[in-house]
Design a protein around this motif. Structure first.
Motif: not given
Length: 223
Positions: A13-14, A85-86, A93-94, A99-101
């Protein structure tokens, strides 16, 4: 077991969220341009010099034409997928929800902008109805004939063929005084028609340079 499945689903999803953001911020386009430039350097293929094609196709689309001609679509797609993917891994990691928000905030911003924006000024628009009864506002133009092309890639491609047949039947010069406009991918057809109607190649050549090359760009997108 369920925790691992959730983590895997959240990561995918990310990846989709990062893809949305990088396209929105034009980062993916820049990465693709750099990637194709590096591949050309490794293959020792010089960049195409400015010429007739450069008038209609951007440097990125010219590189896309080269990549497709070399059969590198799968390699480029794998490289772009690895990049996503990277990027998704670094974002997680953060924070797992960074990313979703961020996507949610971007969509919310766009929705609020649409909801709070006023109607565009309609001064000078000539209102009429199309054959389906929908109101159409035509912008002021010295042209007496307006050809409006709808979106939808397949439908726009079909319209390109129809215009090509019309230009062959009646002569492209007969459409030089027409006003062409298009919605979404219909704008590609409109661009081809404007060039062809004014003597800049025919519809078939322009379709290859503008329309088909733009579609080929999707072949380099992630798996």
């Amino acid at each position: 077991m369920l925790g691992a499945a959730f983590d895997c689903t959240l990561f995918l999803f990310n990846v989709h969220c990062v893809f949305f953001l990088l396209v929105r911020w034009h980062v993916l386009r820049a990465f693709l341009r750099l990637l194709l430039h590096v591949l050309r350097a490794l293959c020792r293929t010089p960049a195409k010099k400015a010429g007739a094609d450069a008038e209609f196709a951007s440097p990125l689309l010219q590189d896309v034409q080269w990549a497709v001609a070399q059969g590198l679509q799968l390699r480029v797609r794998l490289a772009v997928t690895a990049f996503l993917f990277l990027a998704a891994g670094l974002a997680m990691r953060c924070s797992r929800w960074l990313a979703p928000l961020t996507v949610f905030a971007a969509v919310l911003k766009d929705a609020l902008q649409v909801l709070t924006s006023g109607m565009p000024p309609a001064d000078g628009l000539a209102w009429c109805r199309d054959r389906y009864g929908m109101e159409v506002g035509v912008q002021p133009s010295p042209c007496q004939t307006h050809i409006v092309i709808t979106g939808g890639v397949s439908l726009a491609a079909y319209t390109t063929g129809v215009l090509h047949a019309m230009f062959q039947r009646y002569g492209a010069e007969a459409f030089a005084g027409c006003d062409f406009a298009g919605a979404s991918s219909g704008s590609w057809t409109a661009a081809c028609a404007v060039f062809a109607a004014n003597g800049c190649r025919d519809m078939e050549q322009l379709c290859e340079l503008i329309f088909i090359t733009a579609c080929q760009l999707t072949e380099l997108y992630p798996l």
